[in-house]
Design an enzyme around this catalytic site. Structure first.
Site, short mmCIF file in Angstrom:
data_model
loop_
_atom_site.label_atom_id
_atom_site.label_comp_id
_atom_site.label_asym_id
_atom_site.label_seq_id
_atom_site.Cartn_x
_atom_site.Cartn_y
_atom_site.Cartn_z
N TYR A 196 0.82 -1.22 0.00
CA TYR A 196 0.00 0.00 0.00
C TYR A 196 0.85 1.27 0.00
O TYR A 196 0.34 2.36 0.22
CB TYR A 196 -0.94 0.03 1.21
CG TYR A 196 -2.08 -0.97 1.15
CD1 TYR A 196 -2.38 -1.68 -0.01
CD2 TYR A 196 -2.88 -1.19 2.27
CE1 TYR A 196 -3.43 -2.59 -0.03
CE2 TYR A 196 -3.93 -2.09 2.26
CZ TYR A 196 -4.20 -2.80 1.10
OH TYR A 196 -5.25 -3.69 1.08
N LYS A 245 4.92 -13.61 5.67
CA LYS A 245 5.00 -14.63 4.63
C LYS A 245 6.45 -14.67 4.15
O LYS A 245 6.76 -14.55 2.97
CB LYS A 245 4.01 -14.24 3.51
CG LYS A 245 3.75 -15.31 2.49
CD LYS A 245 2.90 -16.47 2.99
CE LYS A 245 2.83 -17.52 1.90
NZ LYS A 245 2.26 -18.79 2.31
N ASP A 251 -1.21 -17.14 5.60
CA ASP A 251 -2.26 -18.03 5.08
C ASP A 251 -2.73 -19.02 6.16
O ASP A 251 -3.93 -19.20 6.39
CB ASP A 251 -1.79 -18.75 3.81
CG ASP A 251 -0.38 -19.32 3.94
OD1 ASP A 251 0.29 -19.05 4.96
OD2 ASP A 251 0.06 -20.04 3.03
N ASP A 277 -5.03 -5.58 6.83
CA ASP A 277 -6.29 -5.10 6.27
C ASP A 277 -7.26 -6.26 6.10
O ASP A 277 -8.41 -6.22 6.55
CB ASP A 277 -5.97 -4.45 4.91
CG ASP A 277 -7.12 -3.64 4.37
OD1 ASP A 277 -8.08 -3.37 5.13
OD2 ASP A 277 -7.08 -3.28 3.18
N ASP A 283 -10.51 -7.65 8.90
CA ASP A 283 -11.91 -7.79 8.45
C ASP A 283 -12.42 -9.20 8.70
O ASP A 283 -13.58 -9.40 9.08
CB ASP A 283 -12.03 -7.48 6.95
CG ASP A 283 -12.46 -6.03 6.71
OD1 ASP A 283 -12.08 -5.17 7.52
OD2 ASP A 283 -13.16 -5.79 5.71
#
Ligand code: ATP
Ligand code: MG
Length: 326
Positions: free
Chosen positions: A120, A167, A199, A223, A227
């Site tokens: 981002y 990751k 993951d 992000d 959620d």
């Protein structure tokens, strides 16, 4: 000393839930001065900008900002405001509250998301008409900062465990730096530390959210995963958040402007009130922060509820019950 709080209701139910949070803060014996800032659709129609410079100045100069909600123009409002407070951390607790139908009622965790870097960071380009690239930026400095913030948060909130999501098995260089830096910080701290692949963490969060307390993540992963955790606890009307900088911060509910119910006086103000509780803690007043949280929890347990939680109370009736409880 008086703390100046920028109060920016914004659009839709922001106009209804922010006053509720201010009523709650005013019921505490604290020296806050609230200064209202203009932002949103109506402001855009009148002034040609949804976020006047005056409002940005207010947020920059205030000790903290309370933000309600933004509608269609959210990206032009909340993103610049987060920059104005120089937020490097996005803090999102996901906690199941009584009476809220969540998938996993045992969830009680907090995401501490790095808010300035990763994919981002905005470093994208078109190489040709058919080829686009993105650079993933990770610095040791920003990684250290978010890790230190996460550990301090864990320490202050008596969390048992901090988990760093990454990751690094694939993104060896960038997430390697992120997780190695966090591991270095962990050595200096006295909280149980572990690492999780993003993951696998997504799966484990859905199955056993109770295994986590504080989760520190790079930008994109935070992000998405925050959620996901919000989904586990059910109520969008319940989730608060903080955007924290070095010496400024902005507190806002996770939900948006809810145009479908705006103006009806039935919005659930819990997320906004809980965001105000996070502000109290940010100012070092853990006791009042906890008092506010307890009051909300007690009302949810056996007081009036707003329609999103199956009740028929108005925003005002719910807020009055919280004030009474306080
Ligand atoms: P926006 O574009 O501003 O995000 P939206 O239509 O996506 O608007 P949200 O605010 O994200 O609306 O809310 C999604 C749904 O959840 C809506 O049906 C809304 O009524 C409901 N909702 C969100 N927040 C609350 C709240 N605080 N109280 C009650 N219902 C809420
Ligand atoms: Mg929305």
């Amino acid at each position: 000393m008086t703390k100046e709080i920028a109060a920016i209701p914004g659009d839709g139910i922001g106009q209804e839930v922010l006053p509720a949070a201010i009523d709650v803060l005013e019921a505490l014996d604290r020296d806050f001065e609230f200064v209202e800032g203009r932002a949103g659709n109506a402001v855009y129609e009148r002034e040609g900008t949804p976020l006047p410079e005056e409002t940005r100045e207010l947020a920059r100069e205030a000790d903290a900002t309370l933000f309600g909600a933004a509608g269609e123009l959210a990206a032009d409002i909340i993103l610049p405001l987060r920059q104005d407070v120089e937020a490097f951390a996005n803090v999102r607790p996901a906690r199941a509250y009584p009476g809220v139908d969540g998938v996993k009622p045992e969830t009680d965790l907090v995401f501490v998301r790095e808010n300035t870097q990763g994919v981002y960071a905005g470093i994208e380009s078109d190489l040709t008409d058919d080829v686009a690239t993105l650079t993933r930026l990770i610095t040791g400095e920003a990684s250290r900062k978010i890790a230190e913030y996460g550990f301090e948060y864990a320490d202050e909130h008596d969390a048992d465990r901090i988990t760093v999501a990454h990751k690094a098995n694939v993104m060896r260089t960038t997430d390697g730096l992120f997780v190695d830096t966090a591991a270095e910080v962990a050595e200096e701290m006295d909280v149980e530390y572990d690492e999780a692949l993003i993951d696998a963490l997504a799966m484990h969060l859905v199955m056993h959210p109770e295994d986590y307390d504080v989760i520190v993540t790079p930008n994109l992963a935070g992000d998405v995963l925050s959620d996901l955790a919000a989904g586990l606890v059910g109520g969008l009307g319940m989730l608060p958040s903080a955007n924290v900088g070095d010496d400024n911060a902005l507190f806002e509910p996770v939900h948006g402007s809810a145009p479908d119910i705006a103006g009806e006086g039935i919005a659930n103000p819990s997320a906004m009130i809980l965001s105000a509780a996070m502000m109290l803690e940010y100012f070092g007043d853990d006791e009042d922060g906890q008092r506010v949280r307890n009051a909300v929890e007690t009302v949810l347990e056996d007081g009036p509820r707003t329609p999103d939680l199956g009740g028929d109370a108005s925003t005002e009736e719910f807020t009055d019950a919280v004030l009474e409880e306080l």
